[in-house]
Design a protein around this motif. Structure first.
Motif, PDB file in Angstrom:
ATOM      1  N   VAL A 199      -9.783 -24.877 -21.387  1.00 54.80           N
ATOM      2  CA  VAL A 199      -9.753 -24.022 -22.564  1.00 54.80           C
ATOM      3  C   VAL A 199     -11.169 -23.617 -22.955  1.00 54.80           C
ATOM      4  CG1 VAL A 199      -7.591 -24.963 -23.470  1.00 54.80           C
ATOM      5  CG2 VAL A 199      -9.787 -26.015 -24.118  1.00 54.80           C
ATOM      6  N   GLU A 200     -11.230 -22.577 -23.803  1.00 56.02           N
ATOM      7  CA  GLU A 200     -12.510 -22.100 -24.329  1.00 56.02           C
ATOM      8  C   GLU A 200     -12.412 -22.035 -25.851  1.00 56.02           C
ATOM      9  OE1 GLU A 200     -14.877 -19.110 -26.219  1.00 56.02           O
ATOM     10  OE2 GLU A 200     -12.908 -18.510 -25.467  1.00 56.02           O
ATOM     11  N   VAL A 201     -13.439 -22.554 -26.509  1.00 51.94           N
ATOM     12  CA  VAL A 201     -13.485 -22.539 -27.972  1.00 51.94           C
ATOM     13  C   VAL A 201     -14.879 -22.087 -28.398  1.00 51.94           C
ATOM     14  CG1 VAL A 201     -13.153 -23.853 -30.094  1.00 51.94           C
ATOM     15  CG2 VAL A 201     -11.873 -24.491 -28.030  1.00 51.94           C
ATOM     16  N   ASN A 202     -14.937 -20.902 -28.975  1.00 53.89           N
ATOM     17  CA  ASN A 202     -16.216 -20.364 -29.451  1.00 53.89           C
ATOM     18  C   ASN A 202     -17.306 -20.402 -28.380  1.00 53.89           C
ATOM     19  OD1 ASN A 202     -15.105 -19.927 -32.035  1.00 53.89           O
ATOM     20  ND2 ASN A 202     -15.595 -22.036 -32.659  1.00 53.89           N
ATOM     21  N   GLY A 203     -16.919 -20.026 -27.169  1.00 54.45           N
ATOM     22  CA  GLY A 203     -17.893 -19.957 -26.082  1.00 54.45           C
ATOM     23  C   GLY A 203     -18.127 -21.245 -25.334  1.00 54.45           C
ATOM     24  N   MET A 211      -2.164 -19.914 -30.065  1.00 51.52           N
ATOM     25  CA  MET A 211      -1.111 -20.863 -29.638  1.00 51.52           C
ATOM     26  C   MET A 211      -0.329 -21.330 -30.858  1.00 51.52           C
ATOM     27  SD  MET A 211      -1.608 -21.027 -26.349  1.00 51.52           S
ATOM     28  CE  MET A 211      -0.634 -22.448 -25.898  1.00 51.52           C
ATOM     29  N   ASN A 212       0.979 -21.610 -30.661  1.00 48.76           N
ATOM     30  CA  ASN A 212       1.801 -22.076 -31.786  1.00 48.76           C
ATOM     31  C   ASN A 212       1.870 -23.595 -31.802  1.00 48.76           C
ATOM     32  OD1 ASN A 212       3.742 -22.905 -29.860  1.00 48.76           O
ATOM     33  ND2 ASN A 212       4.653 -20.851 -29.820  1.00 48.76           N
ATOM     34  N   ASP A 213       2.697 -24.118 -32.705  1.00 48.90           N
ATOM     35  CA  ASP A 213       2.767 -25.577 -32.863  1.00 48.90           C
ATOM     36  C   ASP A 213       3.865 -26.215 -32.025  1.00 48.90           C
ATOM     37  OD1 ASP A 213       0.712 -25.367 -34.555  1.00 48.90           O
ATOM     38  OD2 ASP A 213       1.811 -25.825 -36.395  1.00 48.90           O
ATOM     39  N   THR A 214       4.334 -25.538 -30.994  1.00 41.97           N
ATOM     40  CA  THR A 214       5.409 -26.082 -30.152  1.00 41.97           C
ATOM     41  C   THR A 214       4.906 -26.317 -28.728  1.00 41.97           C
ATOM     42  OG1 THR A 214       6.178 -23.844 -29.613  1.00 41.97           O
ATOM     43  CG2 THR A 214       7.189 -24.944 -31.526  1.00 41.97           C
ATOM     44  N   LEU A 215       3.647 -26.649 -28.603  1.00 40.15           N
ATOM     45  CA  LEU A 215       3.082 -26.900 -27.274  1.00 40.15           C
ATOM     46  C   LEU A 215       3.776 -28.081 -26.602  1.00 40.15           C
ATOM     47  CD1 LEU A 215      -0.730 -26.551 -27.975  1.00 40.15           C
ATOM     48  CD2 LEU A 215       0.692 -24.983 -26.673  1.00 40.15           C
ATOM     49  N   THR A 216       3.935 -27.986 -25.299  1.00 41.22           N
ATOM     50  CA  THR A 216       4.554 -29.075 -24.533  1.00 41.22           C
ATOM     51  C   THR A 216       3.463 -29.848 -23.804  1.00 41.22           C
ATOM     52  OG1 THR A 216       4.875 -27.595 -22.651  1.00 41.22           O
ATOM     53  CG2 THR A 216       6.682 -27.775 -24.235  1.00 41.22           C
ATOM     54  N   SER A 217       3.869 -30.903 -23.121  1.00 46.07           N
ATOM     55  CA  SER A 217       2.904 -31.789 -22.474  1.00 46.07           C
ATOM     56  C   SER A 217       2.203 -31.134 -21.290  1.00 46.07           C
ATOM     57  CB  SER A 217       3.613 -33.064 -22.007  1.00 46.07           C
ATOM     58  OG  SER A 217       4.633 -32.738 -21.074  1.00 46.07           O
ATOM     59  N   ASP A 218       2.687 -29.963 -20.821  1.00 47.23           N
ATOM     60  CA  ASP A 218       2.057 -29.358 -19.655  1.00 47.23           C
ATOM     61  C   ASP A 218       0.679 -28.764 -19.972  1.00 47.23           C
ATOM     62  OD1 ASP A 218       2.696 -27.116 -21.081  1.00 47.23           O
ATOM     63  OD2 ASP A 218       3.913 -26.169 -19.522  1.00 47.23           O
ATOM     64  N   VAL A 219       0.269 -28.837 -21.235  1.00 48.94           N
ATOM     65  CA  VAL A 219      -1.086 -28.379 -21.553  1.00 48.94           C
ATOM     66  C   VAL A 219      -2.133 -29.413 -21.156  1.00 48.94           C
ATOM     67  CG1 VAL A 219      -0.272 -26.981 -23.480  1.00 48.94           C
ATOM     68  CG2 VAL A 219      -1.102 -29.310 -23.921  1.00 48.94           C
ATOM     69  N   VAL A 254      -7.835 -22.359 -30.064  1.00 45.60           N
ATOM     70  CA  VAL A 254      -8.138 -22.537 -28.645  1.00 45.60           C
ATOM     71  C   VAL A 254      -7.743 -21.302 -27.837  1.00 45.60           C
ATOM     72  CG1 VAL A 254      -7.505 -23.847 -26.581  1.00 45.60           C
ATOM     73  CG2 VAL A 254      -7.984 -25.041 -28.713  1.00 45.60           C
ATOM     74  N   ASN A 255      -8.600 -20.908 -26.899  1.00 40.36           N
ATOM     75  CA  ASN A 255      -8.285 -19.821 -25.968  1.00 40.36           C
ATOM     76  C   ASN A 255      -7.913 -20.435 -24.622  1.00 40.36           C
ATOM     77  OD1 ASN A 255      -8.122 -17.532 -24.386  1.00 40.36           O
ATOM     78  ND2 ASN A 255     -10.327 -17.124 -24.390  1.00 40.36           N
ATOM     79  N   PHE A 256      -6.627 -20.263 -24.245  1.00 38.64           N
ATOM     80  CA  PHE A 256      -6.165 -20.793 -22.962  1.00 38.64           C
ATOM     81  C   PHE A 256      -6.406 -19.803 -21.815  1.00 38.64           C
ATOM     82  CE2 PHE A 256      -4.071 -23.875 -25.569  1.00 38.64           C
ATOM     83  CZ  PHE A 256      -3.903 -24.979 -24.756  1.00 38.64           C
ATOM     84  N   LEU A 295     -15.757 -11.367 -12.394  1.00 34.92           N
ATOM     85  CA  LEU A 295     -14.983 -11.797 -13.559  1.00 34.92           C
ATOM     86  C   LEU A 295     -15.608 -13.055 -14.154  1.00 34.92           C
ATOM     87  CD1 LEU A 295     -11.343 -11.276 -12.220  1.00 34.92           C
ATOM     88  CD2 LEU A 295     -12.702  -9.733 -13.645  1.00 34.92           C
ATOM     89  N   ARG A 296     -16.913 -13.180 -14.025  1.00 37.18           N
ATOM     90  CA  ARG A 296     -17.594 -14.354 -14.572  1.00 37.18           C
ATOM     91  C   ARG A 296     -17.346 -14.442 -16.071  1.00 37.18           C
ATOM     92  NH1 ARG A 296     -21.380 -18.257 -14.026  1.00 37.18           N
ATOM     93  NH2 ARG A 296     -22.778 -18.600 -15.798  1.00 37.18           N
ATOM     94  N   ASN A 297     -16.968 -15.651 -16.511  1.00 38.21           N
ATOM     95  CA  ASN A 297     -16.787 -15.936 -17.933  1.00 38.21           C
ATOM     96  C   ASN A 297     -15.766 -15.006 -18.588  1.00 38.21           C
ATOM     97  OD1 ASN A 297     -17.437 -17.692 -19.995  1.00 38.21           O
ATOM     98  ND2 ASN A 297     -19.098 -16.429 -20.793  1.00 38.21           N
ATOM     99  N   CYS A 298     -14.691 -14.693 -17.861  1.00 42.25           N
ATOM    100  CA  CYS A 298     -13.633 -13.821 -18.386  1.00 42.25           C
ATOM    101  C   CYS A 298     -12.362 -14.593 -18.739  1.00 42.25           C
ATOM    102  CB  CYS A 298     -13.309 -12.719 -17.382  1.00 42.25           C
ATOM    103  SG  CYS A 298     -14.578 -11.446 -17.255  1.00 42.25           S
ATOM    104  N   ALA A 299     -12.448 -15.928 -18.806  1.00 43.61           N
ATOM    105  CA  ALA A 299     -11.334 -16.794 -19.207  1.00 43.61           C
ATOM    106  C   ALA A 299     -10.123 -16.673 -18.291  1.00 43.61           C
ATOM    107  CB  ALA A 299     -10.933 -16.505 -20.656  1.00 43.61           C
ATOM    108  N   VAL A 300     -10.342 -16.457 -16.995  1.00 42.90           N
ATOM    109  CA  VAL A 300      -9.230 -16.408 -16.033  1.00 42.90           C
ATOM    110  C   VAL A 300      -8.681 -17.819 -15.847  1.00 42.90           C
ATOM    111  CG1 VAL A 300      -8.576 -15.894 -13.647  1.00 42.90           C
ATOM    112  CG2 VAL A 300     -10.239 -14.435 -14.833  1.00 42.90           C
ATOM    113  N   ASN A 301      -7.348 -17.956 -15.976  1.00 38.01           N
ATOM    114  CA  ASN A 301      -6.757 -19.297 -15.850  1.00 38.01           C
ATOM    115  C   ASN A 301      -5.698 -19.423 -14.765  1.00 38.01           C
ATOM    116  OD1 ASN A 301      -4.578 -17.999 -16.944  1.00 38.01           O
ATOM    117  ND2 ASN A 301      -4.456 -19.226 -18.815  1.00 38.01           N
TER     118      ASN A 301
END
Length: 528
Positions: free
Chosen positions: A14-18, A1-9, A75-77, A134-140
């Protein structure tokens, strides 16, 4: 992710190191420059604070160590549904991957999912996929509109547990494109559910099994969403801190299995709100803390109108300590199977086999107990033992062999509601059966017994000394060796001079001669 995130996050999963978390804040955290994400971890031990930094509250957490600040690039979205499917089930040209089949638990049922190698051989095209995990496949999210329906139109079973879905609307976007979907597992997705009446209905026209364990859903949200599950048969709601607040009206009417395990707020009064689901056959109530149950519409010896179709009840890992709980279960009109392990009543000082016999005797229509079938001979033995064990109490309460004088008081009937029925079934216990033994000085008192063979006139009458602690099974073994007759063909009973004209069967091989009140001078009758 870049540094221009908007408030919709905000609110995104999210997933961080499992580890999984929910974004609660996006912005600057002085004095350090740059953009930060404030996250609340699913595992509160993973965090460092409660959302505050140097006296400023940036977001709030339910746990004092549930929060952290993380840079967006850590962060993994997640990915959309179709990307996850392709990552899992489509291989680029290259070395063959390990293609072992996997077993995934959906609710409490194992479902075989197709591994990589099997895909290459059996389902080379996504359009042929029917069962996917798709267990634990980071589907969002669903991704591009219509893409799932075009690529995977035949999917029937989906395991989406432990992903990054954050709202029920995202689930609907996926399900809208899976018209044949029959089984859906959404466990361990922290979902936001609609607060008002759902604006979209008919999304799950074929759904039969829905797993929502550990999703944070409330009972009110279940009822609001349930209008979209018109043919649902199995609903799993484990570990959601549920409080059943209202009776289902025109929803959940097709449900046959309901799992409410590990919802510690549920009590017997809440259960009455779901007691009239017409097709409910299996109810799983493990680890809810329940200790009592009483069906107010049914008196002693009568059936309740509640849970009319309930055949299988699971109440493992609870606080059941009184036999009155078991007595009440006999009022359920359709109950055939019960599982009630790891309760104070079943884990107490009594032997497990004795407890099992008591439960069988108290619930007349039960066919399976703790996943073990109750055979007719086991039921007969349990009921006869029960009838004898409480015979003296029955007499003291006003019980009598003469039907005209048999009027045990209400307190006894409440404690033993089936006792009168067992007396009708097997006959009232005779005085000789209820003789109490005085304590013995010797561990094994020897009994001098005559042994006769009513059907074998040529056999001589024997006289033997046997320990009163000897089981019927061992007596049969001794006689089988003497007579050279298979043990399985032997039938034993006995007569006592104190009870002329009465013959008492020794039908339970596990009980002792003492249990049947056999005394010196009595006569064993052996038939084969």
């Amino acid at each position: 992710m870049n540094d221009t995130l908007t408030s919709d996050v905000i609110g995104r999963r999210v997933e961080v190191n499992g580890e999984h978390a929910t974004v609660r804040f996006s912005g600057i955290v002085p004095p350090v420059a740059g953009l930060w994400l404030g996250v609340e971890w699913d595992n509160p031990e993973r965090g460092k604070h409660d959302g505050s930094h140097e006296g400023t509250v940036y977001f709030k957490c339910r746990h004092p160590t549930g929060g952290s600040f993380i840079r967006p690039n850590k962060v993994n979205f997640g990915v959309d549904f179709l990307t996850a499917v392709k990552n899992r089930y489509v291989l680029e040209d290259g070395p063959e991957e390990d293609g072992k089949e996997q077993i995934v638990i959906i609710g409490n049922k194992p479902v075989e999912t197709i591994g990589f190698d099997s895909i290459i051989k059996q389902q080379s095209q996504l359009s042929k996929l029917q069962d996917i995990s798709l267990r634990n496949c980071a589907v969002n999210c669903a991704g591009d509109k219509g893409a799932i329906a075009e690529a995977c139109p035949n999917i029937r079973k989906v395991d989406l547990s432990r992903n990054l879905l954050s709202s029920w609307d995202e689930v609907l976007d996926i399900a809208d494109q899976l018209g044949h979907l029959e089984v859906l597992n959404l466990s361990e997705n922290k979902l936001r559910f609609p607060s008002g009446s759902p604006s979209r209905t008919g999304t799950f026209p074929a759904l039969k099994v829905l797993v929502l364990n550990r999703t944070g859903i409330t009972w009110a949200e279940v009822l609001r969403c349930a209008s979209g599950w018109p043919v649902l048969e199995e609903l799993y709601l484990e570990s959601n801190d549920l409080f059943i607040s209202e009776r289902p009206a025109d929803v959940l009417q097709t449900v046959k299995l309901l799992d409410l395990s590990s919802n510690q707020l549920i009590d017997e009064n809440q259960l009455f709100l779901i007691a009239y689901l017409p097709r409910l056959e299996q109810l799983i109530l493990s680890d809810i803390g329940i200790s009592t149950i009483h069906f107010p519409d049914a008196g002693t010896g009568h059936k309740t109108a509640m849970f009319p179709s309930l055949q299988y009840l699971v109440v493992n890992d609870n606080q059941i300590s009184q036999w009155s709980f078991i007595n009440e279960l006999d009022k359920l009109p359709s109950l055939q199977a019960l599982s009630c392990i790891r309760n104070p009543l079943t884990e107490g000082s009594k032997e497990a086999q004795t407890t099992r016999q008591l439960i069988i005797a108290r619930i007349g229509q039960l066919k399976t107990l703790n996943k073990c079938e109750i055979l007719p001979e086991e039921r007969r033995g349990a009921e006869l033992d029960y009838r004898k064990a409480f015979g003296n109490e029955w007499k003291k309460a006003g019980g009598h062999q003469d039907p005209d004088k048999n009027r045990p008081h209400e307190q006894f009937l409440e404690a033993h509601p089936r006792y009168q029925l067992l007396c009708l079934k097997y006959g009232a216990p005779e005085d000789g059966e209820l003789k109490l033994h005085q304590p013995f000085l010797l561990k094994n008192q020897l009994l001098t017994l005559k042994i006769k063979y009513p059907n074998q006139v040529d056999q001589k009458v024997l006289e033997k000394q046997l320990p009163d602690s000897m089981t019927i099974q061992k007596v049969k073994g001794l006689l089988a060796r003497l007579l050279k007759v298979p043990v399985s063909e032997l039938l034993l009973s006995y007569e006592s001079p104190k009870m002329p004209g009465r013959e008492i069967e020794l039908e339970n091989d596990q009980q002792s001669l003492q249990f049947y009140s056999v005394e010196s001078g009595d006569c064993l009758l052996v038939r084969w």
